[in-house]
Write a protein that holds these residues in place. Structure first.
Motif, mmCIF file in Angstrom:
data_model
loop_
_atom_site.group_PDB
_atom_site.id
_atom_site.type_symbol
_atom_site.label_atom_id
_atom_site.label_comp_id
_atom_site.label_asym_id
_atom_site.label_seq_id
_atom_site.Cartn_x
_atom_site.Cartn_y
_atom_site.Cartn_z
ATOM 1 N N LYS A 274 0.865 -1.256 -0.177
ATOM 2 C CA LYS A 274 -0.200 0.100 -0.029
ATOM 3 C C LYS A 274 0.962 1.421 -0.031
ATOM 4 O O LYS A 274 0.465 2.356 -0.621
ATOM 5 C CB LYS A 274 -0.901 -0.028 1.070
ATOM 6 C CG LYS A 274 -2.097 -1.058 1.104
ATOM 7 C CD LYS A 274 -2.825 -0.970 -0.016
ATOM 8 C CE LYS A 274 -3.961 -1.966 -0.086
ATOM 9 N NZ LYS A 274 -4.743 -2.028 -1.282
ATOM 10 N N THR A 275 1.968 1.240 0.766
ATOM 11 C CA THR A 275 3.046 2.300 0.575
ATOM 12 C C THR A 275 3.444 2.434 -0.504
ATOM 13 O O THR A 275 3.422 3.839 -1.211
ATOM 14 C CB THR A 275 3.995 2.178 1.824
ATOM 15 O OG1 THR A 275 3.510 2.008 2.968
ATOM 16 C CG2 THR A 275 4.836 3.472 1.801
ATOM 17 N N ASN A 276 3.820 1.636 -1.359
ATOM 18 C CA ASN A 276 4.453 1.665 -2.842
ATOM 19 C C ASN A 276 3.331 2.229 -3.763
ATOM 20 O O ASN A 276 3.531 2.962 -4.726
ATOM 21 C CB ASN A 276 5.077 0.216 -2.990
ATOM 22 C CG ASN A 276 6.368 0.259 -2.417
ATOM 23 O OD1 ASN A 276 7.035 1.038 -1.838
ATOM 24 N ND2 ASN A 276 6.783 -1.074 -2.496
ATOM 25 N N GLN A 277 2.197 1.678 -3.504
ATOM 26 C CA GLN A 277 1.219 2.192 -4.320
ATOM 27 C C GLN A 277 0.756 3.691 -4.400
ATOM 28 O O GLN A 277 0.435 4.359 -5.124
ATOM 29 C CB GLN A 277 -0.200 1.164 -4.136
ATOM 30 C CG GLN A 277 -1.399 1.396 -5.098
ATOM 31 C CD GLN A 277 -2.672 0.473 -4.739
ATOM 32 O OE1 GLN A 277 -3.376 0.895 -3.959
ATOM 33 N NE2 GLN A 277 -2.254 -0.809 -5.104
ATOM 34 N N LEU A 278 0.881 4.118 -2.971
ATOM 35 C CA LEU A 278 0.578 5.444 -2.687
ATOM 36 C C LEU A 278 1.679 6.380 -3.413
ATOM 37 O O LEU A 278 1.455 7.318 -4.175
ATOM 38 C CB LEU A 278 0.465 5.796 -1.397
ATOM 39 C CG LEU A 278 -0.880 5.220 -0.677
ATOM 40 C CD1 LEU A 278 -0.844 5.682 0.761
ATOM 41 C CD2 LEU A 278 -2.007 5.977 -1.258
#
Length: 461
Positions: free
Chosen positions: A106-110
Motif C-alpha cells: 500500500k505504501t508503494n502504491q501511494l
C-alpha cells in the motif's frame, strides 16, 4: 489557526497510533525467541535497523543468532531473520505462506502507482509475465552503447574536480554516482535524457525520484498505519489528514508523488506518440519494448495506463537508488583496498590493450570501449561486483508477513529464552518478518576484503 491545526493533527496521530497498537500480535509464542530490549517506545528497534546499520545488525546476529525477536512500531513483536535455511524457507520453499506485507504494497502504491512492487496476486503475475521478456539478456546487451557514453561523461565530470597540479583533494563520489545512474536509467529504460550528469542541471521529476526515499525515511514510523488509512479513508480525507498532521516531511512526500505521477503520465504519452509516428529510433529503450509487447498482447493480459505509469516510476526509482548505492560502495571498498584496486585496474588495462590491438584502435587505451561479452568475461571484475553485493547489498532488508502458523527451521541452532537449544522457531500467523542479508557477511565487519585469484567465487575474511 496554526496552533489549532497542530493540536488537531496531534490528536489524529494519537488516534492512529492507538488503532495500530490495538492490533498487535499476542507475544506469548514469540516470547521464547531471544532478542534485544526495546530501545524506543515508538519505533522499538527499527530506528537502529534503518540507519547505517551494518555494524548494529552484525552485532545482533553475533549475540542472538540467525532468528531474533525485535520490536517494531509501538512495541509490536517481529522476527529478524538472517539464518540461510530460514531465509530459503521464507523466500523460496514457503513463499505461499510468507507474503509481501500490506504495509509495503500500500505504501508503494501511494508513492509510485500500481507498479511491480505495489501489486500482488493475479495483477502481479500479469505484470511479471509482461516485464520478464523485456529484461531479457538480449535486450540488456543492446543497452551497452547507450550506457557507455554516459560513463565517459561521468568520468569527465569527476576529473574536472581533480586538482590540476596533482595535489590531494577529497571528492564526494556518491552524488556523482547518483547523477550517473539516474541518467543511465533515464536513457536506457525510458529513452529520455535528464542531463543529470551536469551538476548545474535540475529537473523536478529527477529531484523527486532522488529524494523521495530519503524524505520518506523521516516518517517511516507511519508506514504501519498506511493500510488502515487506505482502507478506511477516501483520498479526500487522506489529503486532509496529511494537511493536519504536524509532519512537514509527509507533505513533502505527497508533493513528490504528485510530481512523479504528472511526469510519468507525460512520458507515457510522449512514448506512444513517438511510436505512432515511427520516431522510436534505431536504438530502442526498454519502455518502448514494453509498450510494443503490451500493444500486441491479448486484451485481458494487457496492462492499463495506470499500471504502465506505475512501472515508469518503479523502474526509475528502483534502478537509480540501488545502482547508486552499489557503485558508491564498490568505489569505497576499492579506495580502502589498494591491492584490489591495482589488480582490477591491471585486468581491465590488459583486456583493453588486447582489444585495441585486435580491432586496430589507434587512440589512447582509455578510449577503448569493450564489447558486452568481453566485459562479462572479466573474472576479477565479476568477483568484485559479486562480493560487494554479497557483503553490502543495496537493499539489505525486506519484509514478509506470515499468513498462517508455520515452523521456521534454522541451519545454525538457536538458544531460546530458557537456555534450551532449538533447531526451529514457531511463527504465529500475522507475524512480520524482517529479512536481512547481513547474515551472509557474518564475522566480516571491519575486516579486510580478499578476492580469490582466478576464480569466480570470492571470500570475505
Amino acid at each position: 489557526m496554526a496552533s489549532t491545526s497542530v493540536c488537531l493533527g496531534s490528536l489524529i496521530l494519537a488516534v492512529l497510533i492507538w488503532k495500530v497498537s490495538s492490533r498487535r500480535i499476542p507475544p506469548s509464542i514469540l516470547s521464547r525467541v531471544r532478542g534485544p530490549e526495546k530501545e524506543h517506545w515508538l519505533t522499538g528497534n527499527l530506528h537502529n535497523l534503518f540507519k547505517d546499520s551494518y555494524d548494529y545488525t552484525c552485532q545482533l546476529i553475533k549475540d542472538y543468532g540467525g532468528v531474533i525477536k525485535i520490536y517494531g512500531v509501538l512495541g509490536s513483536e517481529q522476527l529478524f531473520v538472517s539464518d540461510p535455511r530460514a531465509l530459503h524457507q521464507v523466500v523460496v520453499k514457503d513463499q505461499d505462506i510468507y507474503h509481501e506485507t500490506e504495509m509495503f504494497l500500500k505504501t508503494n502504491q501511494l508513492l509510485f502507482g500500481e507498479g511491480l512492487i505495489s501489486t500482488d496476486g493475479e495483477q502481479h503475475r500479469k505484470q511479471r509475465k509482461m516485464l520478464n521478456p523485456v529484461f531479457s539478456l538480449a535486450n540488456m546487451r543492446e543497452l551497452l552503447p547507450t550506457i557507455q557514453p554516459i560513463a565517459d561523461e561521468l568520468l569527465r565530470g569527476i576529473m574536472s574536480e581533480v586538482s590540476p597540479d596533482g595535489g590531494a583533494k577529497e571528492i564526494d563520489l556518491h552524488p556523482w554516482m547518483g547523477r550517473g545512474t539516474i541518467e543511465y536509467v533515464g536513457q536506457a529504460v525510458l529513452g529520455i535524457s535528464f542531463g543529470a550528469v551536469d551538476p548545474q542541471n535540475s529537473n523536478e521529476y529527477m529531484d523527486a525520484i532522488r529524494q523521495v526515499a530519503h524524505v520518506g525515511l523521516k516518517i517511516f514510523f507511519l508506514r504501519p498505519m498506511v493500510p488502515w488509512a487506505v482502507r478506511s479513508l477516501s483520498p479526500f480525507w487522506r489529503n486532509k489528514l496529511v494537511d493536519w498532521l504536524p509532519l512537514p516531511p509527509l507533505r513533502q512526500v505527497r508533493e513528490m508523488c504528485y510530481t512523479m505521477e504528472r511526469h510519468s503520465k507525460k512520458i507515457l504519452e510522449e512514448k506512444r506518440e513517438a511510436m505512432e509516428q515511427g520516431r522510436a529510433g534505431e536504438r530502442r529503450d526498454l519502455m518502448t519494448i514494453m509498450l510494443e509487447a503490451n500493444q500486441s498482447t491479448s486484451e485481458e493480459e494487457r496492462l492499463t495506463d495506470v499500471e504502465l505509469t506505475g512501472q515508469i516510476n518503479t523502474m526509475l526509482l528502483g534502478g537509480q537508488e540501488t545502482s547508486t548505492s552499489a557503485l558508491s560502495r564498490i568505489l569505497w571498498i576499492l579506495s580502502r583496498d589498494q591491492s584490489a584496486q591495482a589488480r582490477l585496474r591491471s585486468e581491465i588495462l590488459a583486456v583493453k590493450l588486447a582489444h585495441a590491438a585486435a580491432s586496430g584502435h589507434d587512440g589512447p587505451w582509455e578510449s577503448v570501449h569493450l564489447p558486452y561479452d568481453t566485459l562479462m568475461a572479466l573474472p576479477y571484475l565479476d568477483a568484485v561486483l559479486r562480493e560487494t553485493l554479497r557483503v553490502h547489498p543495496p537493499t539489505n532488508m525486506i519484509n514478509r508477513t506470515c499468513t498462517r502458523d508455520a515452523i521456521l527451521p534454522v541451519e545454525f541452532p538457536l538458544t531460546d529464552a530458557s537456555g534450551e537449544e532449538v533447531k526451529a522457531v514457531h511463527v504465529p500467523a500475522g507475524t512480520n518478518i524482517v529479512i536481512s542479508d547481513n547474515g551472509n557477511a557474518r564475522g566480516t565487519s571491519g575486516q579486510a576484503l580478499r578476492l580469490r585469484a582466478g576464480r569466480r567465487e570470492c571470500q570475505c575474511l
